[in-house]
Design a protein around this motif. Sequence first.
Motif, PDB file in Angstrom:
ATOM      1  N   GLU A  89     -16.446  -9.817 -43.359  1.00  0.00           N
ATOM      2  CA  GLU A  89     -17.355  -9.650 -44.309  1.00  0.00           C
ATOM      3  C   GLU A  89     -18.558 -10.485 -44.296  1.00  0.00           C
ATOM      4  OE1 GLU A  89     -14.433 -13.155 -45.079  1.00  0.00           O
ATOM      5  OE2 GLU A  89     -14.395 -11.027 -44.566  1.00  0.00           O
ATOM      6  N   LYS A  90     -18.957 -11.526 -43.127  1.00  0.00           N
ATOM      7  CA  LYS A  90     -19.743 -12.026 -43.131  1.00  0.00           C
ATOM      8  C   LYS A  90     -20.713 -11.796 -41.624  1.00  0.00           C
ATOM      9  CE  LYS A  90     -18.305 -16.413 -45.381  1.00  0.00           C
ATOM     10  NZ  LYS A  90     -18.123 -17.856 -45.114  1.00  0.00           N
ATOM     11  N   GLU A  91     -20.247 -10.423 -41.286  1.00  0.00           N
ATOM     12  CA  GLU A  91     -20.842  -9.719 -39.950  1.00  0.00           C
ATOM     13  C   GLU A  91     -20.603 -10.662 -38.627  1.00  0.00           C
ATOM     14  OE1 GLU A  91     -22.395  -6.867 -39.936  1.00  0.00           O
ATOM     15  OE2 GLU A  91     -21.873  -6.649 -42.090  1.00  0.00           O
ATOM     16  N   ASN A  92     -19.265 -11.356 -38.671  1.00  0.00           N
ATOM     17  CA  ASN A  92     -19.200 -12.312 -37.451  1.00  0.00           C
ATOM     18  C   ASN A  92     -18.063 -11.550 -36.939  1.00  0.00           C
ATOM     19  OD1 ASN A  92     -21.190 -14.088 -38.086  1.00  0.00           O
ATOM     20  ND2 ASN A  92     -19.859 -15.247 -39.331  1.00  0.00           N
ATOM     21  N   PHE A  93     -17.640 -11.908 -35.475  1.00  0.00           N
ATOM     22  CA  PHE A  93     -16.553 -11.403 -34.805  1.00  0.00           C
ATOM     23  C   PHE A  93     -15.473 -12.509 -34.471  1.00  0.00           C
ATOM     24  CE2 PHE A  93     -20.172  -8.355 -33.581  1.00  0.00           C
ATOM     25  CZ  PHE A  93     -19.562  -7.445 -33.780  1.00  0.00           C
ATOM     26  N   LYS A  94     -14.355 -12.380 -35.043  1.00  0.00           N
ATOM     27  CA  LYS A  94     -13.308 -13.216 -34.691  1.00  0.00           C
ATOM     28  C   LYS A  94     -12.387 -12.577 -33.621  1.00  0.00           C
ATOM     29  CE  LYS A  94     -14.178 -16.373 -38.517  1.00  0.00           C
ATOM     30  NZ  LYS A  94     -13.683 -16.693 -39.792  1.00  0.00           N
ATOM     31  N   LEU A  95     -12.635 -12.582 -32.499  1.00  0.00           N
ATOM     32  CA  LEU A  95     -11.471 -11.884 -31.532  1.00  0.00           C
ATOM     33  C   LEU A  95     -10.947 -12.813 -30.474  1.00  0.00           C
ATOM     34  CD1 LEU A  95     -13.695  -8.802 -31.201  1.00  0.00           C
ATOM     35  CD2 LEU A  95     -11.549  -8.828 -32.661  1.00  0.00           C
ATOM     36  N   ASP A  96      -9.867 -12.750 -30.308  1.00  0.00           N
ATOM     37  CA  ASP A  96      -9.040 -13.561 -29.321  1.00  0.00           C
ATOM     38  C   ASP A  96      -8.146 -12.410 -28.367  1.00  0.00           C
ATOM     39  OD1 ASP A  96     -10.237 -16.211 -29.626  1.00  0.00           O
ATOM     40  OD2 ASP A  96      -9.029 -16.210 -31.674  1.00  0.00           O
ATOM     41  N   ILE A  97      -7.724 -12.513 -27.169  1.00  0.00           N
ATOM     42  CA  ILE A  97      -6.951 -12.014 -26.263  1.00  0.00           C
ATOM     43  C   ILE A  97      -5.672 -12.529 -26.769  1.00  0.00           C
ATOM     44  CG2 ILE A  97      -6.001 -11.216 -24.125  1.00  0.00           C
ATOM     45  CD1 ILE A  97      -8.831 -11.401 -23.230  1.00  0.00           C
ATOM     46  N   GLY A  98      -4.617 -11.490 -27.019  1.00  0.00           N
ATOM     47  CA  GLY A  98      -3.408 -11.904 -27.493  1.00  0.00           C
ATOM     48  C   GLY A  98      -3.003 -11.815 -28.953  1.00  0.00           C
ATOM     49  N   LYS A 103       1.117  -2.316 -36.264  1.00  0.00           N
ATOM     50  CA  LYS A 103       0.684  -3.495 -35.455  1.00  0.00           C
ATOM     51  C   LYS A 103       0.353  -3.521 -33.984  1.00  0.00           C
ATOM     52  CE  LYS A 103       2.874  -6.685 -38.871  1.00  0.00           C
ATOM     53  NZ  LYS A 103       1.656  -7.295 -39.149  1.00  0.00           N
ATOM     54  N   GLY A 104      -0.610  -4.067 -33.676  1.00  0.00           N
ATOM     55  CA  GLY A 104      -1.021  -4.187 -32.109  1.00  0.00           C
ATOM     56  C   GLY A 104      -1.329  -5.322 -31.717  1.00  0.00           C
ATOM     57  N   VAL A 105      -1.557  -5.596 -30.471  1.00  0.00           N
ATOM     58  CA  VAL A 105      -1.806  -6.802 -29.799  1.00  0.00           C
ATOM     59  C   VAL A 105      -3.192  -6.591 -28.953  1.00  0.00           C
ATOM     60  CG1 VAL A 105      -1.368  -8.690 -28.150  1.00  0.00           C
ATOM     61  CG2 VAL A 105       0.312  -7.527 -29.722  1.00  0.00           C
ATOM     62  N   ILE A 106      -4.322  -7.529 -29.026  1.00  0.00           N
ATOM     63  CA  ILE A 106      -5.671  -7.072 -28.267  1.00  0.00           C
ATOM     64  C   ILE A 106      -5.347  -7.695 -26.633  1.00  0.00           C
ATOM     65  CG2 ILE A 106      -8.048  -8.231 -28.275  1.00  0.00           C
ATOM     66  CD1 ILE A 106      -7.796  -8.475 -31.005  1.00  0.00           C
ATOM     67  N   ILE A 107      -5.638  -6.899 -25.868  1.00  0.00           N
ATOM     68  CA  ILE A 107      -5.128  -7.266 -24.567  1.00  0.00           C
ATOM     69  C   ILE A 107      -6.594  -7.366 -23.683  1.00  0.00           C
ATOM     70  CG2 ILE A 107      -2.876  -6.183 -24.597  1.00  0.00           C
ATOM     71  CD1 ILE A 107      -3.958  -3.650 -23.211  1.00  0.00           C
ATOM     72  N   ASN A 108      -7.703  -6.669 -24.142  1.00  0.00           N
ATOM     73  CA  ASN A 108      -9.026  -6.861 -23.515  1.00  0.00           C
ATOM     74  C   ASN A 108     -10.091  -6.633 -24.362  1.00  0.00           C
ATOM     75  OD1 ASN A 108     -10.577  -7.290 -21.314  1.00  0.00           O
ATOM     76  ND2 ASN A 108     -10.574  -5.196 -20.464  1.00  0.00           N
ATOM     77  N   ILE A 109     -11.263  -7.208 -24.164  1.00  0.00           N
ATOM     78  CA  ILE A 109     -12.280  -7.131 -24.860  1.00  0.00           C
ATOM     79  C   ILE A 109     -13.539  -6.716 -23.877  1.00  0.00           C
ATOM     80  CG2 ILE A 109     -13.992  -8.355 -26.532  1.00  0.00           C
ATOM     81  CD1 ILE A 109     -11.795 -10.228 -27.080  1.00  0.00           C
ATOM     82  N   THR A 110     -14.281  -5.717 -24.338  1.00  0.00           N
ATOM     83  CA  THR A 110     -15.417  -5.239 -23.177  1.00  0.00           C
ATOM     84  C   THR A 110     -16.705  -5.476 -24.247  1.00  0.00           C
ATOM     85  OG1 THR A 110     -15.322  -3.010 -23.919  1.00  0.00           O
ATOM     86  CG2 THR A 110     -13.927  -3.752 -22.059  1.00  0.00           C
ATOM     87  N   ASN A 111     -17.875  -4.955 -23.549  1.00  0.00           N
ATOM     88  CA  ASN A 111     -18.930  -5.047 -24.349  1.00  0.00           C
ATOM     89  C   ASN A 111     -18.897  -4.290 -25.783  1.00  0.00           C
ATOM     90  OD1 ASN A 111     -20.064  -6.975 -22.620  1.00  0.00           O
ATOM     91  ND2 ASN A 111     -21.068  -5.367 -21.261  1.00  0.00           N
ATOM     92  N   ASN A 112     -18.304  -3.006 -25.338  1.00  0.00           N
ATOM     93  CA  ASN A 112     -18.314  -2.031 -26.629  1.00  0.00           C
ATOM     94  C   ASN A 112     -17.193  -1.646 -27.406  1.00  0.00           C
ATOM     95  OD1 ASN A 112     -21.232  -1.525 -26.410  1.00  0.00           O
ATOM     96  ND2 ASN A 112     -20.665  -0.285 -24.559  1.00  0.00           N
ATOM     97  N   TYR A 113     -15.816  -2.221 -26.609  1.00  0.00           N
ATOM     98  CA  TYR A 113     -14.666  -1.687 -27.148  1.00  0.00           C
ATOM     99  C   TYR A 113     -13.790  -2.903 -26.976  1.00  0.00           C
ATOM    100  CZ  TYR A 113     -16.285   3.190 -26.884  1.00  0.00           C
ATOM    101  OH  TYR A 113     -16.971   4.182 -27.023  1.00  0.00           O
ATOM    102  N   VAL A 114     -12.717  -2.857 -27.860  1.00  0.00           N
ATOM    103  CA  VAL A 114     -11.591  -3.833 -27.904  1.00  0.00           C
ATOM    104  C   VAL A 114     -10.421  -3.019 -27.574  1.00  0.00           C
ATOM    105  CG1 VAL A 114     -10.189  -5.219 -29.061  1.00  0.00           C
ATOM    106  CG2 VAL A 114     -12.645  -5.316 -29.535  1.00  0.00           C
ATOM    107  N   ILE A 115      -9.655  -3.369 -26.418  1.00  0.00           N
ATOM    108  CA  ILE A 115      -8.353  -2.545 -26.023  1.00  0.00           C
ATOM    109  C   ILE A 115      -7.329  -3.317 -26.688  1.00  0.00           C
ATOM    110  CG2 ILE A 115      -7.237  -1.730 -23.986  1.00  0.00           C
ATOM    111  CD1 ILE A 115     -10.201  -0.946 -24.262  1.00  0.00           C
ATOM    112  N   VAL A 116      -6.378  -2.261 -27.615  1.00  0.00           N
ATOM    113  CA  VAL A 116      -5.332  -2.620 -28.186  1.00  0.00           C
ATOM    114  C   VAL A 116      -4.189  -2.118 -27.595  1.00  0.00           C
ATOM    115  CG1 VAL A 116      -4.263  -2.752 -30.785  1.00  0.00           C
ATOM    116  CG2 VAL A 116      -6.834  -3.206 -30.252  1.00  0.00           C
ATOM    117  N   ASN A 117      -3.130  -2.723 -27.401  1.00  0.00           N
ATOM    118  CA  ASN A 117      -1.700  -2.035 -27.099  1.00  0.00           C
ATOM    119  C   ASN A 117      -0.915  -2.253 -28.455  1.00  0.00           C
ATOM    120  OD1 ASN A 117       0.655  -1.445 -26.266  1.00  0.00           O
ATOM    121  ND2 ASN A 117       1.347  -3.185 -25.066  1.00  0.00           N
ATOM    122  N   ALA A 118      -0.689  -0.841 -28.714  1.00  0.00           N
ATOM    123  CA  ALA A 118       0.265  -0.480 -30.198  1.00  0.00           C
ATOM    124  C   ALA A 118       1.499  -0.289 -29.848  1.00  0.00           C
ATOM    125  CB  ALA A 118      -0.638   0.260 -31.044  1.00  0.00           C
ATOM    126  N   TYR A 119       2.007  -0.339 -28.565  1.00  0.00           N
ATOM    127  CA  TYR A 119       3.217  -0.042 -28.018  1.00  0.00           C
ATOM    128  C   TYR A 119       3.523   1.494 -28.340  1.00  0.00           C
ATOM    129  CZ  TYR A 119       3.824  -4.928 -28.387  1.00  0.00           C
ATOM    130  OH  TYR A 119       3.390  -6.362 -28.578  1.00  0.00           O
TER     131      TYR A 119
END
Length: 537
Positions: free
Chosen positions: A56-65, A25-41
């Motif tokens: 599955e519908k080609e959508n992005f559902k991302l939230d920091i934390g 498991k990891g936590v999203i700590i930052n979102i850039t134009n091309n990458y998602v930064i994840v802290n997996a400890y």
Amino acid sequence: MKYYFYKLFKKSLKKNNLTNGTLIKGVIINITNNYVIVNAYLKSEGKIPLTQFKDEKENFKLDIGKQINVTIENLENGLGETLLSREKAKHIEAWNDLKSAYYTGEIIKGMISHKVKGGFTVDLYFIRAFLPGSLLDIRPLQNISHLENKELNFKVIKIDNIRNNAVVSRRAVLEIEKNLIRDKLFSNMLEGQILKGFIKNITKYGAFIDLGGVDGLLHITDILWKHIKHPSEVLIIGDEIFVKILKFDRDRHRVYLGLKQLIFNPWFQITNKYKQGSITYVKIINITNYGCFGELKKGVEGLIHFSNIKIKKKYINFLKLFKLNDIVQVLIINLDEKRHRISFGLKLKLFNPWLKFISTYKIGDCVLGYIKSLTDFGIFIALNNSIDGLIHISDISWFKPIEIMKTYKKGFEIKSMIIFIDFKKERIYLGLKQIDIDPISFYLSNIDKTTVVTGYIKEINKKEIIVELAKNVIGTIKTFYYKNLKNKYLHINDKILANVINFNSLLNIINLCFFNPKKNIKQKKTNKLKLFFENKI
């Protein structure tokens, strides 16, 4: 100090069994134009390409934390970076969900993507499963275009952990749904209830009605009060009709329906109008090999069995006694209002067709008829509706009767002569050749044994010489008596002189011998005969 920290870090990895491919498991700590930064400890944060987060519908559902599952691609790539994968984590999640659905029997959703050998490929979001063609529907489908690119329900029926593949069934889901609908219908079903349904199929014994999840049988005897030969006379596949539930069996899932029960019963109080033993009139509506059915009134039919038909004649074809729509007078033998059965009797005051025939015709008369059938021994001629005659093969022609018989066909009109009448067996024998003059009898009437006859050789074999004396008149000369006679003196179409020895009436052949101009010379001496043939008389 650095070395001590490294040993502690390695120890913690071994304790948690963290290796490449492990789901963590990891936590999203930052979102850039091309990458998602994840802290997996871990030793460092991981960078995951943004494209791996499409649903599955080609959508992005991302939230920091937001906490997510990822897999370890590489704990350290040599540059001090930890490589993580969201794509592989989604595949593992989907596979775990698939296994869970297999063990619990849960229904999953998927979409048929394309056809393969033996079935179809089904996309279950991040996993592809195999759907056998036989498990697509309850009944075989010729066209599946209405199922393509459409989200459908499936049940997982097989999991292969080694090969990471699965087999699904849509048929199992449909059967579950059908059973639920069927159980609901049976729970509310009552005898005598009137339901609406569609004609699903028609057979010779009835029709199957779709009641909306349950198929009921509408037997042919419950379609109309009157007799019908086939349900298709009344019903059409696809039509919507109302039917009455006669009875049903919840355990065997069977429903028996009636259509005629929704209309007036013509048998109701029929005994008030018709009594057993009374005489009435009926219309012939059907003829079988055991009797015929008569319509007493609309919807009320009874059987006139041939055993209940009295006629002063031993041999008669009852099938020829009646025609459809004939009106006949009958006696009501038995009347059962409850069972809807009625039996009629009939006493025919008919003249005997045999007596009429023999009083009209005699031996030697010519009659017209139609060829009814041809057999190996002759031809049967239909002279009228009840009388047949036989032309034996020997009475077809005076000459080559077998070849001439082959020219006749069933249904031909033919003229023949009555040559014999068997009064006891009521049989008539006919002849064709008797119409013409017998050529052999006519020929023999003009000669005697002393007459010298003329003929032409038509065939020469080891046993006899075939001689044509006149048209359709054949004679034979046995070669036994002339065995010393050389073949050079005998030729086909040679004209010869001969004497008549006798006549074989069975074979219609005249036996001959060569003409001997000197009576004192025996036939076995052939020296004079040689001279005779050399002169070509």
